[in-house]
Design a protein around this motif. Structure first.
Motif, PDB file in Angstrom:
ATOM      1  N   LYS A  41       0.832  -1.207   0.000  1.00 50.23           N
ATOM      2  CA  LYS A  41       0.000   0.000   0.000  1.00 50.23           C
ATOM      3  C   LYS A  41       0.864   1.255   0.000  1.00 50.23           C
ATOM      4  O   LYS A  41       0.526   2.244  -0.656  1.00 50.23           O
ATOM      5  CB  LYS A  41      -0.949  -0.021   1.208  1.00 50.23           C
ATOM      6  CG  LYS A  41      -2.010  -1.099   1.068  1.00 50.23           C
ATOM      7  CD  LYS A  41      -2.759  -1.347   2.351  1.00 50.23           C
ATOM      8  CE  LYS A  41      -3.736  -2.504   2.128  1.00 50.23           C
ATOM      9  NZ  LYS A  41      -4.126  -3.140   3.350  1.00 50.23           N
ATOM     10  N   PHE A  42       1.978   1.231   0.734  1.00 51.77           N
ATOM     11  CA  PHE A  42       2.887   2.378   0.753  1.00 51.77           C
ATOM     12  C   PHE A  42       3.509   2.629  -0.619  1.00 51.77           C
ATOM     13  O   PHE A  42       3.747   3.774  -0.993  1.00 51.77           O
ATOM     14  CB  PHE A  42       4.015   2.174   1.768  1.00 51.77           C
ATOM     15  CG  PHE A  42       3.656   2.508   3.177  1.00 51.77           C
ATOM     16  CD1 PHE A  42       3.030   3.709   3.506  1.00 51.77           C
ATOM     17  CD2 PHE A  42       3.955   1.623   4.204  1.00 51.77           C
ATOM     18  CE1 PHE A  42       2.708   4.021   4.813  1.00 51.77           C
ATOM     19  CE2 PHE A  42       3.634   1.927   5.518  1.00 51.77           C
ATOM     20  CZ  PHE A  42       3.016   3.128   5.814  1.00 51.77           C
ATOM     21  N   ILE A  43       3.773   1.567  -1.363  1.00 48.93           N
ATOM     22  CA  ILE A  43       4.420   1.696  -2.672  1.00 48.93           C
ATOM     23  C   ILE A  43       3.583   2.557  -3.605  1.00 48.93           C
ATOM     24  O   ILE A  43       4.115   3.357  -4.366  1.00 48.93           O
ATOM     25  CB  ILE A  43       4.709   0.308  -3.284  1.00 48.93           C
ATOM     26  CG1 ILE A  43       5.870  -0.342  -2.532  1.00 48.93           C
ATOM     27  CG2 ILE A  43       5.008   0.399  -4.766  1.00 48.93           C
ATOM     28  CD1 ILE A  43       6.144  -1.777  -2.922  1.00 48.93           C
ATOM     29  N   ASP A  44       2.266   2.386  -3.554  1.00 45.83           N
ATOM     30  CA  ASP A  44       1.380   3.177  -4.410  1.00 45.83           C
ATOM     31  C   ASP A  44       0.195   3.665  -3.580  1.00 45.83           C
ATOM     32  O   ASP A  44      -0.919   3.171  -3.697  1.00 45.83           O
ATOM     33  CB  ASP A  44       0.911   2.350  -5.605  1.00 45.83           C
ATOM     34  CG  ASP A  44       0.200   3.195  -6.656  1.00 45.83           C
ATOM     35  OD1 ASP A  44      -0.010   4.401  -6.424  1.00 45.83           O
ATOM     36  OD2 ASP A  44      -0.148   2.637  -7.706  1.00 45.83           O
ATOM     37  N   ILE A  45       0.477   4.636  -2.735  1.00 49.86           N
ATOM     38  CA  ILE A  45      -0.527   5.128  -1.792  1.00 49.86           C
ATOM     39  C   ILE A  45      -1.704   5.809  -2.502  1.00 49.86           C
ATOM     40  O   ILE A  45      -2.834   5.746  -2.042  1.00 49.86           O
ATOM     41  CB  ILE A  45       0.119   6.018  -0.717  1.00 49.86           C
ATOM     42  CG1 ILE A  45      -0.685   5.932   0.567  1.00 49.86           C
ATOM     43  CG2 ILE A  45       0.290   7.429  -1.153  1.00 49.86           C
ATOM     44  CD1 ILE A  45       0.147   5.866   1.787  1.00 49.86           C
ATOM     45  N   PHE A  46      -1.431   6.433  -3.647  1.00 52.00           N
ATOM     46  CA  PHE A  46      -2.516   7.059  -4.403  1.00 52.00           C
ATOM     47  C   PHE A  46      -3.519   5.995  -4.864  1.00 52.00           C
ATOM     48  O   PHE A  46      -4.728   6.165  -4.707  1.00 52.00           O
ATOM     49  CB  PHE A  46      -1.976   7.844  -5.609  1.00 52.00           C
ATOM     50  CG  PHE A  46      -3.081   8.392  -6.462  1.00 52.00           C
ATOM     51  CD1 PHE A  46      -3.771   9.537  -6.093  1.00 52.00           C
ATOM     52  CD2 PHE A  46      -3.465   7.734  -7.631  1.00 52.00           C
ATOM     53  CE1 PHE A  46      -4.818  10.022  -6.862  1.00 52.00           C
ATOM     54  CE2 PHE A  46      -4.505   8.214  -8.410  1.00 52.00           C
ATOM     55  CZ  PHE A  46      -5.180   9.365  -8.029  1.00 52.00           C
ATOM     56  N   THR A  47      -3.004   4.908  -5.424  1.00 51.72           N
ATOM     57  CA  THR A  47      -3.893   3.842  -5.887  1.00 51.72           C
ATOM     58  C   THR A  47      -4.619   3.199  -4.713  1.00 51.72           C
ATOM     59  O   THR A  47      -5.788   2.828  -4.834  1.00 51.72           O
ATOM     60  CB  THR A  47      -3.116   2.785  -6.686  1.00 51.72           C
ATOM     61  OG1 THR A  47      -2.470   3.434  -7.785  1.00 51.72           O
ATOM     62  CG2 THR A  47      -4.028   1.696  -7.228  1.00 51.72           C
TER      63      THR A  47
END
Length: 156
Positions: A41-47
């Motif tokens: 989730k941190f890797i792509d917080i926007f998604t």
């Protein structure tokens, strides 16, 4: 061998019926799962924010804070599962988060979510199904076993 020569069962642990490694395996497995989930989730917080929005459960004003706070909570739970004095609190954290996640999945059961369930980051669009809910039920069960294995002894 007479009755007087038999060794009395060890009272050092009220959990002596369970293999010692079971507690460690459950702690490591849940810690790895929650760490993996947090990092994804941190890797792509926007998604992840868009994944939360697709559940249609919280107002838009809460999407961004939740997209940041949920992975932080998962990361803290993963760390606390590895620290003996915090395993009980972390187990309760697993139970609470997994109940919330399961409720969200059940609310959207059968719906096609654009990023899948989003449990471990974005995935292919597919309907929320039994397996998605079952994962959370298994996490709850594992955490409940940890609570049992780490229960405090009653004062006599």
């Amino acid at each position: 061998m007479s009755a007087n020569n038999r060794k009395a069962p060890s009272k050092s642990s009220s959990n002596s019926r369970f293999p010692a490694w079971l507690k460690l395996v459950l702690q490591l497995a849940l810690a790895a799962i929650f760490l993996w989930s947090a990092v994804a989730k941190f890797i792509d917080i926007f998604t992840f924010g868009e994944i939360l929005r697709s559940y249609k459960l919280v107002p838009d004003v809460l999407i961004k804070p939740l997209a940041i706070l949920l992975p932080i909570a998962e990361l803290l739970i993963a760390i606390c599962l590895l620290i003996p004095v915090t395993v009980r609190a972390a187990s309760w954290g697993v139970i609470v988060l997994s109940l919330v996640f399961a409720a969200g999945l059940l609310y959207n059961y059968g719906e096609v979510l654009p990023y899948g369930c989003g449990c471990f980051g974005p995935a292919e669009a597919k309907p929320v199904g039994f397996v998605d809910v079952l994962k959370d039920i298994l996490f709850i069960a594992a955490a409940a076993v940890l609570l049992f294995l780490n229960r405090k002894k009653a004062l006599a």
